[in-house]
Motif scaffolding. Structure first.
Motif, PDB file in Angstrom:
ATOM      1  N   GLY A   1    -119.253  -6.693 -50.166  1.00  0.00           N
ATOM      2  CA  GLY A   1    -118.142  -6.763 -51.109  1.00  0.00           C
ATOM      3  C   GLY A   1    -118.524  -6.218 -52.467  1.00  0.00           C
ATOM      4  N   ARG A   2    -117.671  -5.370 -53.022  1.00  0.00           N
ATOM      5  CA  ARG A   2    -117.943  -4.754 -54.325  1.00  0.00           C
ATOM      6  C   ARG A   2    -118.073  -5.829 -55.421  1.00  0.00           C
ATOM      7  N   LYS A   3    -117.090  -6.743 -55.478  1.00  0.00           N
ATOM      8  CA  LYS A   3    -117.073  -7.720 -56.557  1.00  0.00           C
ATOM      9  C   LYS A   3    -118.277  -8.643 -56.490  1.00  0.00           C
ATOM     10  N   LYS A   4    -118.552  -9.179 -55.304  1.00  0.00           N
ATOM     11  CA  LYS A   4    -119.666 -10.115 -55.155  1.00  0.00           C
ATOM     12  C   LYS A   4    -120.991  -9.454 -55.558  1.00  0.00           C
ATOM     13  N   THR A   5    -121.223  -8.233 -55.058  1.00  0.00           N
ATOM     14  CA  THR A   5    -122.470  -7.534 -55.355  1.00  0.00           C
ATOM     15  C   THR A   5    -122.563  -7.185 -56.832  1.00  0.00           C
TER      16      THR A   5
ATOM     17  N   ALA B   1    -118.076   3.545 -57.232  1.00  0.00           N
ATOM     18  CA  ALA B   1    -117.461   3.387 -55.913  1.00  0.00           C
ATOM     19  C   ALA B   1    -116.113   2.679 -56.032  1.00  0.00           C
ATOM     20  N   ILE B   2    -116.034   1.675 -56.898  1.00  0.00           N
ATOM     21  CA  ILE B   2    -114.768   0.970 -57.119  1.00  0.00           C
ATOM     22  C   ILE B   2    -113.728   1.938 -57.684  1.00  0.00           C
ATOM     23  N   ALA B   3    -114.154   2.806 -58.590  1.00  0.00           N
ATOM     24  CA  ALA B   3    -113.229   3.771 -59.193  1.00  0.00           C
ATOM     25  C   ALA B   3    -112.638   4.704 -58.141  1.00  0.00           C
ATOM     26  N   VAL B   4    -113.475   5.188 -57.207  1.00  0.00           N
ATOM     27  CA  VAL B   4    -112.937   6.094 -56.190  1.00  0.00           C
ATOM     28  C   VAL B   4    -112.142   5.324 -55.135  1.00  0.00           C
ATOM     29  N   ASP B   5    -112.445   4.026 -54.958  1.00  0.00           N
ATOM     30  CA  ASP B   5    -111.678   3.196 -54.023  1.00  0.00           C
ATOM     31  C   ASP B   5    -110.216   3.053 -54.437  1.00  0.00           C
ATOM     32  N   LEU B   6    -109.935   3.238 -55.720  1.00  0.00           N
ATOM     33  CA  LEU B   6    -108.572   3.046 -56.227  1.00  0.00           C
ATOM     34  C   LEU B   6    -107.625   4.162 -55.803  1.00  0.00           C
ATOM     35  N   SER B   7    -108.170   5.234 -55.248  1.00  0.00           N
ATOM     36  CA  SER B   7    -107.345   6.305 -54.692  1.00  0.00           C
ATOM     37  C   SER B   7    -106.752   5.837 -53.361  1.00  0.00           C
ATOM     38  N   PRO B   8    -105.492   6.142 -53.044  1.00  0.00           N
ATOM     39  CA  PRO B   8    -104.579   7.048 -53.752  1.00  0.00           C
ATOM     40  C   PRO B   8    -103.653   6.355 -54.759  1.00  0.00           C
ATOM     41  N   THR B   9    -103.815   5.035 -54.964  1.00  0.00           N
ATOM     42  CA  THR B   9    -102.947   4.362 -55.937  1.00  0.00           C
ATOM     43  C   THR B   9    -103.092   5.010 -57.312  1.00  0.00           C
ATOM     44  N   LEU B  10    -104.335   5.327 -57.687  1.00  0.00           N
ATOM     45  CA  LEU B  10    -104.619   6.073 -58.906  1.00  0.00           C
ATOM     46  C   LEU B  10    -105.351   7.349 -58.518  1.00  0.00           C
TER      47      LEU B  10
ATOM     48  N   VAL C   1    -115.315  -8.830 -65.025  1.00  0.00           N
ATOM     49  CA  VAL C   1    -115.348  -8.653 -63.572  1.00  0.00           C
ATOM     50  C   VAL C   1    -114.898  -9.931 -62.873  1.00  0.00           C
ATOM     51  N   THR C   2    -115.350 -11.080 -63.382  1.00  0.00           N
ATOM     52  CA  THR C   2    -115.017 -12.370 -62.770  1.00  0.00           C
ATOM     53  C   THR C   2    -113.512 -12.603 -62.734  1.00  0.00           C
ATOM     54  N   PHE C   3    -112.824 -12.288 -63.823  1.00  0.00           N
ATOM     55  CA  PHE C   3    -111.408 -12.646 -63.944  1.00  0.00           C
ATOM     56  C   PHE C   3    -110.435 -11.532 -63.553  1.00  0.00           C
ATOM     57  N   PHE C   4    -110.868 -10.281 -63.602  1.00  0.00           N
ATOM     58  CA  PHE C   4    -109.910  -9.185 -63.414  1.00  0.00           C
ATOM     59  C   PHE C   4    -110.146  -8.331 -62.179  1.00  0.00           C
ATOM     60  N   LEU C   5    -111.342  -8.361 -61.614  1.00  0.00           N
ATOM     61  CA  LEU C   5    -111.614  -7.533 -60.452  1.00  0.00           C
ATOM     62  C   LEU C   5    -111.188  -8.257 -59.177  1.00  0.00           C
ATOM     63  N   GLN C   6    -110.403  -7.579 -58.347  1.00  0.00           N
ATOM     64  CA  GLN C   6    -109.918  -8.172 -57.111  1.00  0.00           C
ATOM     65  C   GLN C   6    -111.014  -8.151 -56.051  1.00  0.00           C
ATOM     66  N   ALA C   7    -111.053  -9.195 -55.205  1.00  0.00           N
ATOM     67  CA  ALA C   7    -111.979  -9.209 -54.069  1.00  0.00           C
ATOM     68  C   ALA C   7    -111.511  -8.176 -53.053  1.00  0.00           C
ATOM     69  N   ASP C   8    -112.454  -7.404 -52.492  1.00  0.00           N
ATOM     70  CA  ASP C   8    -112.074  -6.386 -51.516  1.00  0.00           C
ATOM     71  C   ASP C   8    -112.215  -6.917 -50.099  1.00  0.00           C
ATOM     72  N   ALA C   9    -111.811  -6.100 -49.149  1.00  0.00           N
ATOM     73  CA  ALA C   9    -111.754  -6.559 -47.753  1.00  0.00           C
ATOM     74  C   ALA C   9    -113.108  -6.991 -47.223  1.00  0.00           C
ATOM     75  N   SER C  10    -114.174  -6.221 -47.551  1.00  0.00           N
ATOM     76  CA  SER C  10    -115.496  -6.557 -47.038  1.00  0.00           C
ATOM     77  C   SER C  10    -116.011  -7.851 -47.630  1.00  0.00           C
ATOM     78  N   GLU C  11    -115.456  -8.232 -48.783  1.00  0.00           N
ATOM     79  CA  GLU C  11    -115.845  -9.492 -49.407  1.00  0.00           C
ATOM     80  C   GLU C  11    -115.323 -10.681 -48.611  1.00  0.00           C
ATOM     81  N   LEU C  12    -114.230 -10.465 -47.916  1.00  0.00           N
ATOM     82  CA  LEU C  12    -113.591 -11.567 -47.196  1.00  0.00           C
ATOM     83  C   LEU C  12    -114.124 -11.713 -45.770  1.00  0.00           C
ATOM     84  N   ASN C  13    -114.940 -10.750 -45.351  1.00  0.00           N
ATOM     85  CA  ASN C  13    -115.504 -10.796 -44.004  1.00  0.00           C
ATOM     86  C   ASN C  13    -117.016 -10.898 -44.077  1.00  0.00           C
ATOM     87  N   GLN C  14    -117.605 -11.669 -43.202  1.00  0.00           N
ATOM     88  CA  GLN C  14    -119.052 -11.832 -43.176  1.00  0.00           C
ATOM     89  C   GLN C  14    -119.687 -10.612 -42.529  1.00  0.00           C
ATOM     90  N   SER C  15    -120.584  -9.932 -43.239  1.00  0.00           N
ATOM     91  CA  SER C  15    -121.256  -8.770 -42.667  1.00  0.00           C
ATOM     92  C   SER C  15    -122.338  -9.227 -41.700  1.00  0.00           C
TER      93      SER C  15
END
Length: 419
Positions: free
Chosen positions: A97-101, A147-156, A206-220
């Motif tokens: 997960g991007r946020k956790k790491t 990596a987070i910046a490029v993940d925002l595509s195609p929304t941004l 990061v704690t308050f504004f960054l959203q948890a991503d999909a990999s953060e919600l799944n155990q690797s």
């Protein structure tokens, strides 16, 4: 029927607006991380040299080493840490997960800065080396931010977000040395404490504004030890095509670092620039890089495309570096302003080209390889360029121009265009 279509369209537009707002919050949070991270990295640079060259203490005279040797060790240990960290952290963010790491690495970077300050107070050279190495490892989290910046595509738009992150980094590199110079009167430990405080602000963002991503919600199911053996960014080089593009990127960044590392030496050799004058011309260079990244790189991409835009940036840098044989104390200022534009074009388009061309690769791992490659180029050029600079700093810069031409020619013939 008209009413029915209107009813369908409204929630779609509303959902799109919400997604864009969330993406923008994430982007601003990432930009804050990059700003304070780059500023923190650059903060000590104006302070370290005077201390190690002019002061006598257990910190600066460890094992009776000459001050320049001790300083060289301190300056080298940090990018070595970045090389190790960025090769692993980008991949880790994709697995856990991007946020956790990012949160974990920010905490550890803060600890690294605090340890650096404590080492200065204790005047312990070995503790200082350890602290700088640890700080370097976890400062490799800039690859996660990208990596987070490029993940925002195609929304941004990917090119726009990547260049906003780049511009924020440029501002950090500009503000860091200025703040470090102002804090020098309070001691080197105060500089490191300020860097730690700045990153605490980024941590809260990061704690308050960054959203948890999909990999953060799944155990690797990938073990942590495998990050170093199989999942590190260097593992991507097993792919022949990726190896080719990163050889090109290495050559180009070697050329860029030849300029970054030796233009201050050249300015002193040729025009007797003082530290203040070097600071002023660096402000001009950095401001042009920032303005170009924010307002013009995306437009250039639309006109030229990623491939030919990146080639244009590389060739323009090579031409401008070659002009060092002809520059005068007067015309060096506008030429360095244009150089800032060229650097921003290269930094803004070639990494995005790599991201687009290899969109099927985990982007954290890919951005980690980009950051690692730049750091490797930084260390290699410090060694190669120092030898060339013995004959004159212009030889190091001209060598950089040659490397950029080789990289641009190889890029032109080996890589396909992307629109």
């Amino acid at each position: 029927m008209t009413i029915h279509l209107s009813q369908i369209k409204e929630p779609t537009e509303s959902a799109s607006t919400v997604e864009k707002f969330k993406a923008q919050k994430t982007l601003y949070s990432v930009m804050l991380v990059v700003l304070f991270s780059c500023a923190g990295i650059a903060l000590p640079y104006p302070v370290l040299a005077p201390i190690f060259l002019n002061e006598i203490s257990p910190l600066t005279t460890f094992a009776d080493l000459p001050g320049k040797i001790s300083l060289g060790i301190i300056l080298a240990i940090y990018p070595l840490g970045v090389i190790l960290g960025s090769s692993v952290l980008g991949a880790a963010s994709g697995l856990y997960g991007r946020k956790k790491t990012l949160l974990i690495t920010l905490v550890l970077t803060i600890i690294g800065y605090v340890l650096s300050a404590l080492a200065v107070v204790a005047e312990s050279f070995l503790m200082f080396i350890f602290a700088r190495f640890i700080t370097g490892i976890f400062s490799g989290n800039i690859s996660i931010a990208k990596a987070i910046a490029v993940d925002l595509s195609p929304t941004l738009d990917k090119t726009h977000t990547f260049n906003l992150v780049n511009a924020t980094g440029y501002i950090g590199w500009l503000l860091g040395p200025l703040a470090g110079g102002l804090l020098a009167v309070y001691g080197l430990d105060a500089v490191f404490y300020l860097a730690a405080i700045a990153l605490v602000i980024a941590l809260l963002s990061v704690t308050f504004f960054l959203q948890a991503d999909a990999s953060e919600l799944n155990q690797s199911n990938v073990k942590f030890s495998q990050l170093f053996s199989k999942q590190n960014s260097f593992a991507l080089l097993a792919n022949t095509k990726i190896r080719r593009i990163f050889l090109i990127y290495l050559l180009a960044t070697l050329g860029l670092n030849a300029y970054y590392e030796f233009y201050p030496v050249w300015l002193v050799e040729n025009f007797n620039f003082t530290s203040l004058n070097i600071g002023y011309i660096t402000v001009v260079l950095t401001l042009c890089m920032t303005i170009t990244s924010v307002f013009f790189v995306k437009k250039l991409k639309l006109i030229m495309g990623l491939k030919f835009g990146a080639i244009f940036g590389m060739v323009l840098m090579a031409v401008l570096f070659s002009l060092h044989l002809l520059l005068t104390e007067t015309n060096v200022w506008p030429v360095y302003a244009i150089t800032g534009i060229a650097i921003a074009i290269f930094n803004g388009l070639l990494p995005v080209y790599i991201s687009e061309q290899y969109a099927d690769i985990e982007q954290g791992q890919l951005m980690g390889l980009i950051t690692t490659t730049f750091s490797v180029a930084n260390v290699l050029m410090a060694l190669i360029g120092s030898a060339l600079a013995l004959l004159g700093a212009h030889w190091a810069i001209l060598f950089g121009a040659i490397l950029l031409i080789i990289a641009s020619v190889d890029f032109h013939f080996s890589q396909e265009d992307i629109r």
